[in-house]
Every structure is written in structure tokens, then in C-alpha cells.
Design an enzyme around this catalytic site. Sequence first.
Site, PDB file in Angstrom:
ATOM      1  CG  HIS A  91     -11.890  23.222   7.386  1.00  0.00           C
ATOM      2  ND1 HIS A  91     -10.876  22.672   8.153  1.00  0.00           N
ATOM      3  CD2 HIS A  91     -13.035  23.069   8.104  1.00  0.00           C
ATOM      4  CE1 HIS A  91     -11.390  22.195   9.276  1.00  0.00           C
ATOM      5  NE2 HIS A  91     -12.691  22.420   9.275  1.00  0.00           N
ATOM      6  CD  GLU A 116      -8.063  23.275   5.946  1.00  0.00           C
ATOM      7  OE1 GLU A 116      -8.476  22.419   6.747  1.00  0.00           O
ATOM      8  OE2 GLU A 116      -8.286  24.500   6.075  1.00  0.00           O
ATOM      9  CB  SER A 136      -0.915  -0.003   1.231  1.00  0.00           C
ATOM     10  OG  SER A 136      -0.150  -0.024   2.416  1.00  0.00           O
ATOM     11  CB  THR A 181       6.450  -5.871 -10.950  1.00  0.00           C
ATOM     12  OG1 THR A 181       6.820  -4.705 -10.215  1.00  0.00           O
ATOM     13  CG2 THR A 181       5.621  -5.466 -12.158  1.00  0.00           C
ATOM     14  CB  ILE A 230       0.659  11.211  -6.151  1.00  0.00           C
ATOM     15  CG1 ILE A 230       0.464  11.672  -4.699  1.00  0.00           C
ATOM     16  CG2 ILE A 230       1.639  12.135  -6.870  1.00  0.00           C
ATOM     17  CD1 ILE A 230      -0.014  13.085  -4.562  1.00  0.00           C
ATOM     18  CB  CYS A 260     -12.287  24.573  12.010  1.00  0.00           C
ATOM     19  SG  CYS A 260     -13.848  23.714  12.339  1.00  0.00           S
TER      20      CYS A 260
END
Length: 545
Positions: free
Chosen positions: A515, A517, A14, A191, A20, A379
Amino acid sequence: MTTRYIFVTGGVVSSLGKGIAAASLAAILEARGLNVTIMKLDPYINVDPGTMSPTQHGEVFVTEDGAETDLDLGHYERFIRTKMNRRNNFTTGRIYEEVLRKERRGDYLGATIQVIPHITNAIKEKVLAGGEGHDVAIVEIGGTVGDIESLPFLESIRQLGVELGRDRTLFMHLTLVPFLGAAGEVKTKPTQHSVKELRSIGIAPDVLVCRGDRAIPANEKAKISLFCNVEERAVISLKDVDSIYKIPALLRSQGLDDLVVKRFGLECREADLSEWENVIYQEANPNGEVVIGMVGKYIELPDAYKSVNEALKHAGLKNRVSVTIKYIDSQTVEAKGEEVLQGLDGILVPGGFGERGVEGKILAAKFARENNLPYFGICLGMQVALIEFARNVAGMADAHSTEFNKETPFPVVGLITEWIDEEGNVEQRHEASDLGGTMRLGAQLCHLLDGSKAAQAYKGNSCVERHRHRYEVNNKYRERLEQAGMIFSGLSSDRKLVEMIELKDHPWFVAGQFHPEFTSTPRDGHPLFEGFIAAASAHQKRDLK
């Protein structure tokens, strides 16, 4: 519009970076003029991440429409212009919940409900609906191939591959190609076994993205191609880099986007990655450094504050400084006091839930106020700043939030008793209400006070930001706090709720109930974070004098 689908899976281990990689590929395709979206299919049984521990799962990313989603959706929004919504993330729990609801209504006409076809059909419907209106939809499957939890999702995308055909689907598999120091070479066997596992359930990968700490030699690429039955040009080497924003260019240099475009028969321009080149240049060429103390309660896992971390870096790019984040446990502040807050150029107190460590956050706000140190509260970070001010400036010594002390004589922060659910229905909340899905969520309009630092930052008299909270400033004490010097610089659309506060006679003390961000990106930054880092840089220069 005919939507093409790219299914992204992961194998061996993992945390390979599927999110990404998916976002980076999406960024290249978007740079070619394509309309791209990304979905995340999570195999856990929770209905959504809203009630999951931040130290286990990382942050909960909130979309504009108020969905509580996986942090990977934050990566998606930082890499592409498309805004995510509740259709971009769903879990096994949500799928089962919806199927069981239909079964209770009798929608299946007495059929025996099974994983195949009922669960898989529900998954396919979600995937197809999420891709509507886009040229390309990239679908990331959470977990690792071989996990029992992922099997319904893998079976669903296998079926979609058959139903939609090769000209509308592509399977991209991320694997690990480790380097063994003792042998002095990379090893491809993990792999090979991962691809074997994937093929055993009926999915033959079209592209292999091979992760490792170094580039894969050409002879090893040829070996992987041979044993995994994948074209050699479709074996992509994705080595570790010092900035995730370099990955689009790295994938582009190996022709991954050309392979995708050719496979789908799409006609589009060449990729223009100049914006990403500018980000990389700014990141590599700062003119200074600032140290920001992040006083939080989940600091053992930085991913708990992933979007805040990234937003600070983005603001550094805009101010041409590098930002070093010093993580400070709020309980450590309680135990050791101000000594752990020395040497900072600014303090940021992010959101959080529960009583643990809250007094440390209040002390951090007090330190910033008394020492003219730039402070940014998000917050809960706004609520603790207000509590501190009420206690130590406005004469309400025992002021608190009813979240932490229901018997406080000065409940300056209290529970929202009315909220709107995801269907738009007005609901009533009380102390015994469920925790999941009972917060003020999603994008809300905020009116800004003329002449305030907030209005200066946004360069206007309003903004739209995303919320995730169930407590608000108690309006009963607004006048008393204003008389003591607090500025309520942001109000809700109906001007009834406090959204932002500032302090008079302080270089930069700004906090918001929302928030910010979640809307910061490396290409555009965010005005409040930019203002905070600019103030931190100015504070540092004053200290140096």
C-alpha cells in the site's frame, strides 16, 4: 526529556476535524524545530479498526510497525515527519483486553477491577509511554464530549492535567459555531453548552478552536471568551477552507503556536511554513487536469480510500496537474461493462476484501491492458490484474484467487500459510483463523528489477513499503506468467514472494501487493503515484493529438 501534552477534545457534533486541527498544530510546532508526535484515543470497543467496515469507519491506516489504526494517523503522517507506530493509537477495546489479561494472570493481587483506577491508570500509562522522547505530544480524544464511551478517556486526561501540572499540559477543545441564515449571525450557545459539559467532568479548556463556515467576528470571540472563561486570544476561529493544507497557516496567523510555546516555557525559533506555502501554491496553480477512474467496492464513503485520494492529489502537485477522481463501483462495471470506463486518463484499482465486485475490478484491468490506458493496482488491484492476465493472455481461462474460488483449476493467488504476529512470533494460518490481526502487516523490503518502471520510479533497486493482506501470488504459476509477458518487477526481501508486477509493451501498467498510499505526503509525494499521474497526463496529451 520532559514531554508536554496537548489534549484535543471535540464538542457539539462529530466530524469537526479534530484530527486535522491536531495535525496542523503539530505541523506548526514542528516548523518551529520541536519534536512532535500525535496520539489518537478511540472510544469504541473494537480492539483495533482492522475488522471494521470501511463504509462505516473509513480506511484502516497501517503504520510501519504493522499496527492497524484509525485513518487520523494518516493525517498525522501527512502533516509531520514523525512516523506513527502502535503506541500512537489505542482503543477502549485494547485497554480492556490488556487489563483483563493482567487480571487473569493475577497481576492485581485479587483487587476488584474498576474503571477508576485500573482502566484510567492503563490509559494514562499508554499516553505517557506514547509521548516519551518528544518535546510535545498531542493527544486527540475520539468522539464528542457527552458521549458515554469517552468518559474513561476524559477522566484519564483530567487526572493527567492534575498530575503533570499546567506547565506540561494544555486542553484544546473544538466546537461548532454555526451561522444561522435567518438570523444573519453566528450562534455561540452550542459552544457555551459544550464547554459547560466539559467543565462538569473537571476539564477547563485553555484553547477553544471554533469551527464554522466563516470567520468568527471579534465581538463574538469576546462573547465566547467571557462565557467560557477562556482568554480572548485563545479563542481561535477555524473556518472552512478549500484545502486542508492551508490550516497550519490559518492557525499560525492567530498565534496558536505562540500561545502553546509560551504556556510550556519552550524556547524555539519562529515557524518556517515555506514548504506548506509551496504546497498551497502548487495546488492553486495547476497546468492541466487528469481524470482518474478509481474502481472500488466501498465508494459510497470516500474516506474508505482516504490515503489513496490524498496520494493522487500529492502526485498531481508534483506533476503540476489537478487530479479529478471519478469513483466507479466495481459492481457497476460488472453490470454495464466498458461504457463506464470511457473518458478516463488512467485507472486505479485499490485494495479490498471479499468476492463482491471482484469481477468488475478484473474487467477494469482488462480494459486498461487492452487500451494501453495507464493502470495502477494496489494490493487486491495487483491480484485482479494478475488474474485477468492469466485468464486472457496466459491461457488459464478459469484462473482465480482461492479467496474467491477455492475450486479454481488455476489458483494464481493463494492464502499465505505462515505469518509473523505483532510480537515477532511465527504463526500458522488456515481458513478458520481469526480475521483480526492475522495478515502480513507493516513495512517490508522489496527488491526491484533493474530497468523496470518500478526501479525507474524509485530511482533505485529497492524500496520499503507497508503491507496489509493475507493472499499472495502463487509461485507455481510465475514461470508461465513470465513466458506470457508479465514482468515480476518487485520481490520480497527473501526473493520468494511477488511484490510488484508490470506488463511489457504497455505505456504504464504497474501494480504492487503493498500500500504505497500510506507513505505519500503533500511535501514529498510518492514515486509510484507520481509515475502513474505522469503516465495519465502523457496519455491525455496523446489522445488530444
